[in-house]
Design an enzyme around this catalytic site. Structure first.
Site, PDB file in Angstrom:
ATOM      1  N   ASN A 213      49.953  45.345  73.509  1.00 55.88           N
ATOM      2  CA  ASN A 213      48.884  45.154  74.494  1.00 55.88           C
ATOM      3  C   ASN A 213      49.399  45.780  75.786  1.00 55.88           C
ATOM      4  O   ASN A 213      50.277  45.236  76.443  1.00 55.88           O
ATOM      5  CB  ASN A 213      48.582  43.664  74.705  1.00 55.88           C
ATOM      6  CG  ASN A 213      47.902  43.058  73.494  1.00 55.88           C
ATOM      7  OD1 ASN A 213      47.167  43.727  72.774  1.00 55.88           O
ATOM      8  ND2 ASN A 213      48.147  41.780  73.252  1.00 55.88           N
ATOM      9  N   GLU A 296      41.418  43.727  69.462  1.00 54.25           N
ATOM     10  CA  GLU A 296      41.548  42.655  70.447  1.00 54.25           C
ATOM     11  C   GLU A 296      41.413  43.174  71.876  1.00 54.25           C
ATOM     12  O   GLU A 296      42.174  42.807  72.768  1.00 54.25           O
ATOM     13  CB  GLU A 296      42.870  41.906  70.256  1.00 54.25           C
ATOM     14  CG  GLU A 296      42.985  41.290  68.867  1.00 54.25           C
ATOM     15  CD  GLU A 296      44.233  40.434  68.656  1.00 54.25           C
ATOM     16  OE1 GLU A 296      45.254  40.700  69.301  1.00 54.25           O
ATOM     17  OE2 GLU A 296      44.159  39.497  67.828  1.00 54.25           O
ATOM     18  N   ARG A 329      48.657  51.081  64.544  1.00 55.06           N
ATOM     19  CA  ARG A 329      48.517  49.776  63.885  1.00 55.06           C
ATOM     20  C   ARG A 329      47.159  49.618  63.185  1.00 55.06           C
ATOM     21  O   ARG A 329      46.128  50.043  63.711  1.00 55.06           O
ATOM     22  CB  ARG A 329      48.738  48.656  64.898  1.00 55.06           C
ATOM     23  CG  ARG A 329      50.153  48.699  65.451  1.00 55.06           C
ATOM     24  CD  ARG A 329      50.407  47.643  66.477  1.00 55.06           C
ATOM     25  NE  ARG A 329      50.742  46.358  65.919  1.00 55.06           N
ATOM     26  CZ  ARG A 329      50.158  45.221  66.244  1.00 55.06           C
ATOM     27  NH1 ARG A 329      49.128  45.201  67.091  1.00 55.06           N
ATOM     28  NH2 ARG A 329      50.558  44.087  65.732  1.00 55.06           N
ATOM     29  N   ASP A 375      46.968  37.305  59.829  1.00 56.75           N
ATOM     30  CA  ASP A 375      47.823  37.402  61.002  1.00 56.75           C
ATOM     31  C   ASP A 375      49.053  36.508  60.908  1.00 56.75           C
ATOM     32  O   ASP A 375      49.107  35.471  61.572  1.00 56.75           O
ATOM     33  CB  ASP A 375      46.997  37.029  62.244  1.00 56.75           C
ATOM     34  CG  ASP A 375      47.690  37.427  63.529  1.00 56.75           C
ATOM     35  OD1 ASP A 375      48.741  38.076  63.442  1.00 56.75           O
ATOM     36  OD2 ASP A 375      47.182  37.081  64.603  1.00 56.75           O
ATOM     37  N   GLU A 397      54.417  45.599  58.604  1.00 62.70           N
ATOM     38  CA  GLU A 397      54.802  44.917  59.847  1.00 62.70           C
ATOM     39  C   GLU A 397      55.049  43.437  59.558  1.00 62.70           C
ATOM     40  O   GLU A 397      54.185  42.741  59.010  1.00 62.70           O
ATOM     41  CB  GLU A 397      53.695  45.086  60.901  1.00 62.70           C
ATOM     42  CG  GLU A 397      54.050  44.458  62.242  1.00 62.70           C
ATOM     43  CD  GLU A 397      52.975  44.686  63.314  1.00 62.70           C
ATOM     44  OE1 GLU A 397      52.460  45.813  63.427  1.00 62.70           O
ATOM     45  OE2 GLU A 397      52.664  43.721  64.040  1.00 62.70           O
ATOM     46  N   GLU A 403      55.557  33.008  65.937  1.00 60.05           N
ATOM     47  CA  GLU A 403      54.276  32.614  66.531  1.00 60.05           C
ATOM     48  C   GLU A 403      53.599  31.480  65.757  1.00 60.05           C
ATOM     49  O   GLU A 403      53.192  30.481  66.342  1.00 60.05           O
ATOM     50  CB  GLU A 403      53.347  33.831  66.596  1.00 60.05           C
ATOM     51  CG  GLU A 403      51.954  33.479  67.101  1.00 60.05           C
ATOM     52  CD  GLU A 403      51.048  34.700  67.251  1.00 60.05           C
ATOM     53  OE1 GLU A 403      51.487  35.820  66.923  1.00 60.05           O
ATOM     54  OE2 GLU A 403      49.910  34.525  67.695  1.00 60.05           O
ATOM     55  N   GLU A 520      55.800  25.048  55.627  1.00 57.87           N
ATOM     56  CA  GLU A 520      54.512  25.177  54.939  1.00 57.87           C
ATOM     57  C   GLU A 520      54.015  23.795  54.494  1.00 57.87           C
ATOM     58  O   GLU A 520      52.817  23.496  54.610  1.00 57.87           O
ATOM     59  CB  GLU A 520      54.665  26.090  53.718  1.00 57.87           C
ATOM     60  CG  GLU A 520      53.366  26.258  52.942  1.00 57.87           C
ATOM     61  CD  GLU A 520      53.520  27.170  51.731  1.00 57.87           C
ATOM     62  OE1 GLU A 520      54.594  27.154  51.091  1.00 57.87           O
ATOM     63  OE2 GLU A 520      52.558  27.894  51.418  1.00 57.87           O
TER      64      GLU A 520
HETATM   65  O1  GCW Z   1      49.273  37.634  66.192  1.00 54.14           O
HETATM   66  C1  GCW Z   1      48.395  38.122  67.151  1.00 54.14           C
HETATM   67  C2  GCW Z   1      48.886  37.574  68.436  1.00 54.14           C
HETATM   68  C3  GCW Z   1      48.654  38.452  69.622  1.00 54.14           C
HETATM   69  C4  GCW Z   1      49.157  39.860  69.283  1.00 54.14           C
HETATM   70  C5  GCW Z   1      48.347  40.365  68.113  1.00 54.14           C
HETATM   71  C6  GCW Z   1      48.810  41.730  67.626  1.00 54.14           C
HETATM   72  C7  GCW Z   1      50.226  41.467  70.675  1.00 54.14           C
HETATM   73  O2  GCW Z   1      48.321  36.313  68.619  1.00 54.14           O
HETATM   74  O3  GCW Z   1      49.353  37.901  70.699  1.00 54.14           O
HETATM   75  O4  GCW Z   1      49.085  40.736  70.367  1.00 54.14           O
HETATM   76  O5  GCW Z   1      48.482  39.504  67.015  1.00 54.14           O
HETATM   77  O6  GCW Z   1      49.530  41.776  66.644  1.00 54.14           O
HETATM   78  O7  GCW Z   1      48.434  42.729  68.214  1.00 54.14           O
END
Ligand code: GCW
Length: 688
Positions: A213, A296, A329, A375, A397, A403, A520
């Site tokens: 970002n 996003e 990406r 994600d 990736e 997170e 998990e």
């Molecule tokens: O996992 C999500 C995250 C975002 C992140 C996004 C991404 C960098 O919550 O914070 O942004 O993926 O991978 O681009």
């Protein structure tokens, strides 16, 4: 002011196999190799701590315990008087080596590392630290090591300025950025040097130094930040790591003053070509760019009616003349979805966008695909995108920063998860794996590599939770050698980090080996994912995302739960997989339990393969997981006095938080399922 910094897996004691004896480093022809200085520095450091000697020329009167050399050096040595037997053994075999590979030979108490480059010698030196000192006696080794993945990269989600919501490091749980502070590159790069050393010891060879970002300040790195980038690249270069920058697709407008960023506009193309030329003029071995586009809220080619191949190739053509790479990406989906809309399935998005573009990406493009379709949840199927673009360079990736797996407050050793992903046979048992595809194995295939989001920051333990260092370590090791047993990698990390105390090693192994499973157990069940607090993603909130625009729903009602992604009655996502997976996941009979709710909507009473129902499984795993998390606190008492006090105390404090959080997860999840299903726990345990 000196602050304590953890040596991580390279404490002085770990250097003994190198530093306790006589090391002969003979590297003719490598004088200009910037990594050679690092090899020399490592040898000297080890020798100074362990009373050994370092030699740069063969001396028959000083038999070497370790020889680090090149093929040319080996030939010279093998003919010299008094050459150790291991040298002759190595010279006889003389395998072909890539620029990163090395040959490790040990016999009659001497260990020889042969490599063609400084990088190869550095990797070999660290392999030697992992195998330990030569046993007096006849311990022998004869191993050729080559990385499976030519590209082993870490992405940093570091901001130059603290973001009002995300802070200095987006999804960072380890303090501030190692690189940036208050909008500038740090003056003192000592920590960066230490970090580069740690990464190189695991085999990492590329790094991206800012968030995908890209905000205003970071966008300007491409134009005004070249001095800073050059300083960083200089540090990383000595450790065989190439530096990369995340760039904004809108840069021609935001920092270039153009009125468009249209990839087919000639001015835009020229702008990128000139921008790239300036970067490479300053940093000749620069790695390239990382791009998050149309994702996003980040700008991308869609604004001009162009697709991702147009967008990626625009940058590829700018970097290709310099030997650079564009990591583009595939994390593209609609983050403004209407939760009422049942026809859109976020899991489908990357495949829908990118599979039709196969064959259109330039060679300098690597499409960087998150390992799962959503994600980085604790459990997801492997992304079908990785099987769908045979004519495109692909990288997988992974996310080292935790997170969704406890944010470095919970112990969660991710080696087993990554190992499962890397070894996943995309076309069924015995066929090519994710690791094979991204390594570019196979006719005509080209490598894209393993890329992972770093978990490191300026915290004294690098990773917030001291035990999260194991994840950083394992990422590098598994990228180099995906076939390694992740628990053997864990033991390797424990031994290097904590030394030979067997009882302590056993205890650490118990704390960590099943920690992903335990996490998990007490969080979102059966692959359903996303039952976290929106925004910061820590702690339970079963319906937190249920009525949001993010496309992450579980659809629980009084009868059942889960997302129907079948072709027969659901979103059709199963159809994105090749055989056999498209059918394995489609059928309730064959869909693996751990992914059940990812692929199917089932009644709470649906019976799993072990005979328990879905709702009973939720109760059982949540009681079990929270208990296991609670037991870690007691277990850790056994480590008191056996690890450094500050490490012990930090872990202790975090284990208490983990136990608390796990209880909260247990009670919220169990209560939610009880209230929705009305089905009591078969064992009558307390649910609220
Ligand atoms: O996992 C999500 C995250 C975002 C992140 C996004 C991404 C960098 O919550 O914070 O942004 O993926 O991978 O681009």
């Amino acid at each position: 002011m000196t602050t304590h910094v953890s040596p991580a897996w390279l404490p002085d004691a770990a250097l003994a196999p190198l530093g306790a004896g006589t090391v002969l480093l003979l590297a003719p022809g490598l004088d200009d190799d910037p990594v050679l200085d690092t090899v020399v520095a490592e040898v000297e450091l080890a020798a100074s701590h362990h009373g050994g000697r370092s030699l740069r020329a063969h001396d028959p009167s000083a038999p070497a315990s370790v020889v680090l050399t090149t093929p040319a050096g080996l030939t010279d040595l093998a003919g010299a008087d008094g050459a150790p037997r291991a040298v002759r053994v190595a010279a006889e075999r003389a395998p072909e080596l890539s620029a990163e590979g090395f040959h490790l030979v040990r016999t009659a108490g001497t260990t020889v590392v042969v490599a063609r480059t400084g990088a190869g010698l550095l990797y070999g030196l660290h392999a030697l630290l992992r195998v330990g000192s030569a046993p007096s006696g006849e311990g022998t080794l004869d191993e050729v090591h080559e990385p499976v993945q030519p590209i082993r990269m870490l992405d940093h989600w570091d901001n130059l300025l603290p973001h009002p919501v995300m802070g200095q490091v987006e999804r960072g749980y380890s303090g501030g950025s190692l690189f940036w502070s208050a909008g500038r590159l740090r003056e003192d790069l000592t920590r960066v040097e230490g970090y580069a050393r740690l990464l190189a010891s695991t085999g990492i060879n590329r790094i991206a130094v800012n968030n995908v970002n890209v905000h205003e300040a970071e966008a300007r790195l491409l134009t005004d930040g070249l001095d800073d980038l050059a300083r960083l690249a200089q540090v990383f270069r000595r450790h065989a790591i190439r530096t990369h920058l995340s760039v904004s697709f809108a840069a021609p407008m935001t920092v270039g003053g153009l009125s468009t960023a249209d990839p087919l506009d000639a001015h835009v193309q020229r702008w990128w070509a000139e921008a790239a030329a300036r970067v490479w003029a300053r940093i000749p071995d620069f790695g390239g760019f990382v791009v998050k586009a149309d994702s996003e809220g980040q700008p991308g080619p869609f604004a001009y009616g162009r697709d991702h191949a147009d967008g990626a190739n625009l940058l590829a053509r700018a970097v290709a003349p310099h030997g650079g790479t564009v990591f583009w990406r595939a994390f593209v989906y609609d983050h403004r979805q209407d939760w009422r809309d049942r026809s859109t399935d976020r899991a489908r998005a990357a495949h829908d966008h990118f599979a039709p573009l196969d064959g259109r990406f330039d060679d300098a493009v690597v499409l960087q695909v998150k390992h799962g379709p959503m994600d980085f949840q604790v459990r997801e199927p492997v992304s079908p995108v990785i099987a769908a673009l045979p004519g495109t360079r692909l990288a997988v990736e992974l996310q080292v920063t935790q997170e969704y797996t406890g944010q470095q407050k919970h112990v969660c050793y991710l080696g087993p998860l990554w190992s499962q992903v890397l070894r996943f046979p995309l076309w069924g048992e015995g066929g090519a794996t994710v690791a094979d595809v991204v390594a570019g194995r196979g006719p005509g295939a080209r490598p894209g590599g393993v890329v992972a989001v770093s978990n490191a920051g300026d915290d004294e333990f690098w990773t917030g939770h001291p035990l999260a260092q194991a994840n950083l370590y394992a990422l590098g090791r598994l990228a180099w050698a995906p076939e390694l047993d992740p628990l053997a990698v864990l033991d390797e990390w424990i031994r290097l980090t904590f030394g030979p105390d067997g009882a302590l090693a056993g205890l650490l192994h118990r704390v960590m080996d099943g920690s992903w499973r335990t996490y998990e157990d007490y969080t979102a069940p059966l692959g359903v994912g996303f039952m976290v607090r929106p925004g910061h993603h820590y702690g339970p909130d079963v319906d937190g995302y249920e009525y949001t625009p993010w496309g992450t729903y579980h659809f629980a009602d009084r009868d059942g739960i889960g997302v129907d992604r079948t072709r027969a009655t659901g979103t059709g996502y199963t159809g994105q997989y090749p055989a056999p997976w498209r059918d394995v996941y489609e059928s309730l009979e064959t869909c693996p339990d751990e992914l059940l709710l990812f692929f199917h909507h089932v009644p709470y009473g649906h019976v799993l393969s072990d005979g328990t129902t879905v709702v009973q499984h939720v109760y059982d795993t949540h009681f079990r997981g929270a208990r296991a998390a609670g037991e870690l606190v007691e277990l850790w008492e056994g480590a008191r006095g056996r690890v450094e006090e500050r490490t012990w105390a930090r872990v202790r404090e975090l284990l208490e938080e983990q136990a608390r959080s796990a209880r909260e997860w247990r009670d919220q999840l169990n209560t939610y399922f009880l209230r929705h299903s009305g089905i009591p726990d078969a064992h009558g345990r307390t649910i609220f």
